[in-house]
Design a protein around this motif. Sequence first.
Motif, mmCIF file in Angstrom:
data_model
loop_
_atom_site.group_PDB
_atom_site.id
_atom_site.type_symbol
_atom_site.label_atom_id
_atom_site.label_comp_id
_atom_site.label_asym_id
_atom_site.label_seq_id
_atom_site.Cartn_x
_atom_site.Cartn_y
_atom_site.Cartn_z
ATOM 1 N N LYS A 90 -4.211 56.159 -14.736
ATOM 2 C CA LYS A 90 -3.982 55.414 -15.984
ATOM 3 C C LYS A 90 -4.545 54.005 -15.877
ATOM 4 N N SER A 91 -4.430 53.389 -14.683
ATOM 5 C CA SER A 91 -5.003 52.053 -14.490
ATOM 6 C C SER A 91 -6.521 52.135 -14.621
ATOM 7 N N ALA A 92 -7.098 53.186 -14.040
ATOM 8 C CA ALA A 92 -8.556 53.362 -14.108
ATOM 9 C C ALA A 92 -9.002 53.496 -15.562
ATOM 10 N N GLY B 9 -11.642 51.311 -18.039
ATOM 11 C CA GLY B 9 -12.820 51.978 -18.606
ATOM 12 C C GLY B 9 -13.512 52.907 -17.618
ATOM 13 N N LEU B 10 -12.792 53.327 -16.557
ATOM 14 C CA LEU B 10 -13.399 54.225 -15.553
ATOM 15 C C LEU B 10 -13.129 55.686 -15.934
ATOM 16 N N PRO B 11 -13.994 56.605 -15.486
ATOM 17 C CA PRO B 11 -13.815 58.027 -15.842
ATOM 18 C C PRO B 11 -12.581 58.661 -15.196
ATOM 19 N N PRO C 204 -10.337 58.032 -7.288
ATOM 20 C CA PRO C 204 -11.478 57.825 -6.369
ATOM 21 C C PRO C 204 -12.375 56.655 -6.792
ATOM 22 N N PHE C 205 -12.460 56.355 -8.102
ATOM 23 C CA PHE C 205 -13.287 55.222 -8.561
ATOM 24 C C PHE C 205 -12.641 53.900 -8.165
#
Length: 340
Positions: A174-176, A180-182, A187-188
């Motif tokens: 949810k933080s990712a 704006g991360l996929p 892992p990002f």
Amino acid sequence: MSEKSIHILGIESSCDDTSAAILCNTKVLSNITAGQKVHEMYGGVVPELASRAHQQNIVPVVDTALKNAGINLKDIDAIAFTSGPGLLGSLMVGTSFAKGLALALSIPLIEVHHMKAHILAHLIDDPEKNKPTFPFLCLTVSGGHTQLVLVHDYNKMEIIGSTIDDAAGECFDKSAKMLGLPYPGGPFIDQYAQKGDPNKFFFSKPKVPDFNYSFSGLKTSILYFLQKETAKNKDFIQQELNSLCASIQESIIDVLFDKLILVTQKLQINQVAIAGGVSANSALRKRLLLEGQKRGWQTFIPKFEYCTDNAAMIAVTGYFSYLQKDFVGQDVVAKARRIF
Ligand code: KG4
Ligand code: ZN
């Protein structure tokens, strides 16, 4: 006398990975996983699409597992499958497949608890690794669960603490998403965090009694912080992405370790393992080693391929049930919720 060779076919389909593995006793002969790209555009797993993709993947995945292991269907002694917890439609695909194949081959069927299997992945044969002995403590961190488990034996496990809301993996994902991360974003965050400063930003820590966890407050604190900063500077996230990832990751790990340390002190236990998808996180792995050195723990970190969902962990759990003749009949059903 040498140990008898038992071949177990393991099947995992609880969420969005279709996986099949063949083990000879605790040794992995093959472990094949087909991921599902279809969910990426939705920013999370869509249950109906997941079960359809499992239906498409399961036959080729099992076929490849058999080929890579160099064995035939007639060589399999039993089929172990995840019956829960997980997404019901997804679990039903693996369950029905396992039941049908066990019936056709006239071999035993073994139902496996997904979270127990994450823990027993530590018992997969690996000449380079020490295995924990019972009892040991395991921090199990995945997309759906966060648990501190006292592992008494293969089947007897006691939950000492667990999350009262979001799971650690969910907090990563949810933080990712806010950054704006996929999907899945864990892992990002791990990757960007490696170039960032973990002490640059601070987020409020939860206060939860006993040995339980909470991540929803941390998630809200991250959201409000990002809203405030992007109102002042619309490029804030882009400019600070590395340190935001590092600081968020550090906060999640701090929360996890605060309670883990308390439990080791309370139970006087010094064998500590981590398991589940989030245990692939490089900073979490480092922290466990560090705390272990500091506190005299013996630590156990799974190989990367056995952190996230995989069928090798289902098959190894199945192997121990096989030795106990702990089989189920054709009336077994998938269970979205399954207690320990
Ligand atoms: O155990 P798992 O594969 O599936 C469930 O049973 O839920 O765990 C998936 C979770 C996701 O939330 C994913 O973002 C997280 O594991 N994850 C990670 C990393 N690799 C996977 N989180 C942080 N850092 C990673 N390197
Ligand atoms: Zn899992």
